[in-house]
Design a protein around this motif. Structure first.
Motif, PDB file in Angstrom:
ATOM      1  N   CYS A  34       0.875  -1.163   0.000  1.00 18.97           N
ATOM      2  CA  CYS A  34       0.000   0.000   0.000  1.00 18.97           C
ATOM      3  C   CYS A  34       0.914   1.214   0.000  1.00 18.97           C
ATOM      4  CB  CYS A  34      -0.899  -0.007   1.237  1.00 18.97           C
ATOM      5  SG  CYS A  34      -2.051   1.377   1.285  1.00 18.97           S
ATOM      6  N   SER A  35       0.663   2.157  -0.881  1.00 20.42           N
ATOM      7  CA  SER A  35       1.494   3.355  -0.913  1.00 20.42           C
ATOM      8  C   SER A  35       0.598   4.587  -0.924  1.00 20.42           C
ATOM      9  CB  SER A  35       2.427   3.356  -2.132  1.00 20.42           C
ATOM     10  OG  SER A  35       1.682   3.332  -3.317  1.00 20.42           O
ATOM     11  N   ALA A  36       1.144   5.680  -0.426  1.00 27.42           N
ATOM     12  CA  ALA A  36       0.399   6.929  -0.366  1.00 27.42           C
ATOM     13  C   ALA A  36       1.327   8.065  -0.767  1.00 27.42           C
ATOM     14  CB  ALA A  36      -0.147   7.168   1.036  1.00 27.42           C
ATOM     15  N   ASN A  37       0.813   8.992  -1.567  1.00 22.40           N
ATOM     16  CA  ASN A  37       1.527  10.227  -1.850  1.00 22.40           C
ATOM     17  C   ASN A  37       1.113  11.222  -0.778  1.00 22.40           C
ATOM     18  OD1 ASN A  37       0.884   9.202  -4.966  1.00 22.40           O
ATOM     19  ND2 ASN A  37       2.973   9.801  -4.539  1.00 22.40           N
ATOM     20  N   VAL A  38       2.099  11.807  -0.114  1.00 16.19           N
ATOM     21  CA  VAL A  38       1.819  12.733   0.979  1.00 16.19           C
ATOM     22  C   VAL A  38       2.507  14.070   0.724  1.00 16.19           C
ATOM     23  CG1 VAL A  38       1.447  10.917   2.679  1.00 16.19           C
ATOM     24  CG2 VAL A  38       3.731  11.827   2.367  1.00 16.19           C
TER      25      VAL A  38
END
Length: 83
Positions: A34-38
């Motif tokens: 799971c990846s997120a751009n923050v």
């Protein structure tokens, strides 16, 4: 997913822009994450900002990756690129 929920509901010092949940969708070789751009503010004025990718991995996948799994993945990907 509990970690991601906490990050998006607490004042963690950054803003989640996008989430890619690949835990429910296995890649052809079985990999999941799971990846997120923050968005991270570098100062109190908000003049300095950075967009980063935050990756959440299952511990078993990290162990496999660091014991030669990533090298094998790279070799398979290279072979598949030639077809």
């Amino acid at each position: 997913m509990e970690a991601l929920r906490l990050l998006t509901t607490t004042d963690a010092g950054f803003q989640v822009l996008r989430v890619k949940n690949k835990l429910d969708f296995r890649q052809p070789l079985g990999y999941r994450d799971c990846s997120a751009n923050v968005l991270i503010s570098g100062d109190d004025t908000g003049d300095s900002v950075h967009v980063c990718e935050l990756q959440l991995h299952l511990e078993s996948y990290m162990q496999a990756k660091h014991s030669g799994g990533h090298k094998a993945y790279t070799q398979v990907r290279t072979l598949n690129a030639g077809t």
